[in-house]
Enzyme design. Structure first.
Site: not given
Length: 554
Positions: A412, A416-417, A430
């Site tokens: 992912d 945003r991460n 994470d």
């Protein structure tokens, strides 16, 4: 006079060359509104504007919405359908007919929109948009608005299956009157529901303030009892129960997850912290089922507390959501690299919301940082140069390369991460709580699983296969986010159409002011075959060479 006015308002409509009927049958109207009658949205070339504007509340027990249509044109009428849901994490949908097709000729057809609620109590707005093409220049657009009430009904029987039979006759004047009265009653019910929502939200706001007030108002008895030497001025979040032993931690985690992972269990034991050593200061990010706080952690034996970020599940989060928070939050545990932000500690004390601790040294969420660079309320937006973009990309690439050397796949990778500080130092995090904090980036394709559809490689989208090559694909989208300042990728593409869109060879367009060399790296990441995509070692060489060219003339 009043009932005549109601009937007049109900039948106000505009002519449209629709050449089809679309209505709710007797059985469906009775099921939704408790009345006997049909409710026509389109009748013989007339669109009922009043009926289209009415938002129909859908009770918790009703899981399917049935519509009936009839083709009057004597030839197939092409149509397209789209479903928009305000909270995809709480509600998903599926149709028993294709999203793109034709209204068949020869009789009535009843089809259904199924609604799948998650295990929470919430009210979700949804709209069903239907476009019917009568001719090349004539398209009828309809939007049906519904308000679905989702409740965690563990012991309540589900909605019984009903066989809907089309009525042989059209609606009489008396039936229209009763349907109009039913709509008025439903409108009053909707107002009542809105009042309940306001009360729940107000209660939720007070509940969100409670942890902070509790953290600030409690004494430092916990720290004094444990001999930390902290003075009375320091306050901490007081636990409801004493700090757990290793056995207690394992027992608590088994209750959170019916299929505990031994390795995850051992990780939790190794980094369990005492809840009373953590103080919550302010809310940084907030979703429906989780929150991120800024706080402080006073480690045993330390002279002063350290700044931390605290990820925690809300009080109404389900056990599966809590277990997911722990699994995803510990994904980077035990790793050490300048471009990674691993978890610092974890607490799963009984009767308390589990939380994860992360070091906080001035970093902020990258997606929010990029959006602030584009739209800033505090003076002119900050403009990122191409050189700065490449430097940030290089840091992220080095972090993922380290993960792959440790035989880990991120799955992912997105802005945003990641986190970034004012000096543009980047760290990969994470994806714990990402679905909740950024719901617009995740979609459910009818399989009850929210996934970052528009960041996924073609094989991940079709077969749920994740490899180092799928991380490369996501890195290409990440580069596109950097150059567009967090613009939404494939914003015009329906999530359900992404697979066919990619199979046909379509990709993200080159952003404005993006150099050809940098866009070539992105396109290199989006090769259809996983074997044709570069490794992160190769990506680093390409990016480093381009960075050298940029700095040569500075």
């Amino acid at each position: 006079m009043l009932w005549r006015l109601v009937i007049l308002l109900f039948v106000i409509a505009r002519p449209a060359e629709s050449y089809f009927n679309l209505f709710l049958s007797f059985a469906e109207v009775h099921r939704l509104l408790g009345l006997d009658g049909e409710l026509f949205y389109v009748r013989e070339g007339t669109v009922n504007e009043y009926a289209m504007k009415f938002v129909v509340p859908v009770p918790a027990l009703i899981q399917k919405l049935h519509f009936t249509w009839e083709n009057l044109a004597g030839r197939p009428l092409p149509y397209t359908m789209f479903v928009d849901i305000s909270n995809p994490t709480a509600l998903s949908s599926s149709l028993n007919i294709s999203h793109i097709g034709e209204i068949p000729v020869g009789g009535l057809q009843t089809w259904a929109l199924s609604l799948h609620c998650g295990p929470y109590n919430i009210e979700v707005d949804l709209s069903l948009r239907i476009n019917v093409s009568v001719s090349r220049k004539n398209t009828t657009s309809l939007e049906f608005k519904r308000k679905k009430i989702c409740m965690n009904l563990k012991e309540t029987p589900t909605e019984p299956e009903e066989v809907l039979v089309a009525a042989p006759d059209s609606t009489s004047g008396g039936q229209i009157f009763y349907v109009a009265i039913g709509c008025a009653c439903a409108f009053m019910a909707a107002i009542f529901v809105l009042i309940i929502i306001y009360y729940v939200r107000d209660k939720k706001t007070r509940r969100h303030r409670d942890p902070l007030q509790e953290s600030r108002g409690l004494s430092s008895a916990c720290s004094m009892e444990r001999g930390t030497g902290v003075g009375p001025a320091q306050t901490f979040l007081s636990p409801e129960t004493p700090p757990p032993t290793s056995a207690a931690s394992g027992s608590s985690y088994r209750r959170l997850d019916d299929r505990p992972n031994r390795e995850l269990h051992e990780r939790i034991q190794e980094i369990t912290v005492q809840r009373c050593r953590v103080r919550l200061i302010s809310i940084e990010l907030e979703g429906t089922f989780g929150r991120v706080y800024r706080g402080s952690y006073h480690e045993e034996g330390a002279l002063s507390p350290k700044d931390v970020l605290v990820k925690t599940a809300a009080e109404h989060a389900s056990q599966s959501q809590v277990a997911l928070l722990l699994r995803e939050g510990l994904a980077l545990y035990g790793l050490s690299h300048p471009a990674l932000l691993p978890v610092l500690g974890v607490s799963i004390e009984d009767r308390s919301a589990p939380f994860l601790l992360y070091p906080h040294t001035g970093y902020k969420n990258m997606k929010r940082f990029l959006l602030k660079c584009k739209f800033s309320n505090e003076g002119p937006p900050r403009a990122l140069t191409t050189q700065e973009v490449v430097e940030m990309a290089l840091q992220a690439a080095k972090g993922v390369q380290y993960l792959h050397r440790k035989r880990l796949v991120h799955r992912d990778l997105a802005a945003r991460n990641c986190v970034v500080d004012d000096d543009l130092r980047v760290q990969i995090t994470d994806n714990a709580l990402a679905r909740d904090l950024f719901p617009q980036d995740y979609h459910c394709l009818g399989d009850n699983e929210n996934r970052p559809i528009k960041w996924l490689a073609i094989e991940s989208l079709l077969n749920k296969t994740f490899t180092t090559a799928s991380d490369v694909w996501a890195f290409g989208v990440f580069l596109w986010e950097l150059t567009t300042l967090a613009q939404q990728p494939y914003g015009e593409v329906d999530p359900f159409e992404m697979a066919s869109y990619l199979r046909e060879g379509y990709r993200l367009a080159q952003p404005i002011n993006c150099p050809d060399e940098l866009f070539a790296v992105m396109a290199y990441c989006w090769a259809m075959s996983a074997e044709e995509r570069p490794t992160f070692s190769q990506l680093l060489i390409c990016l480093q060479d381009f960075h050298t060219q940029l700095t040569r003339y500075v």
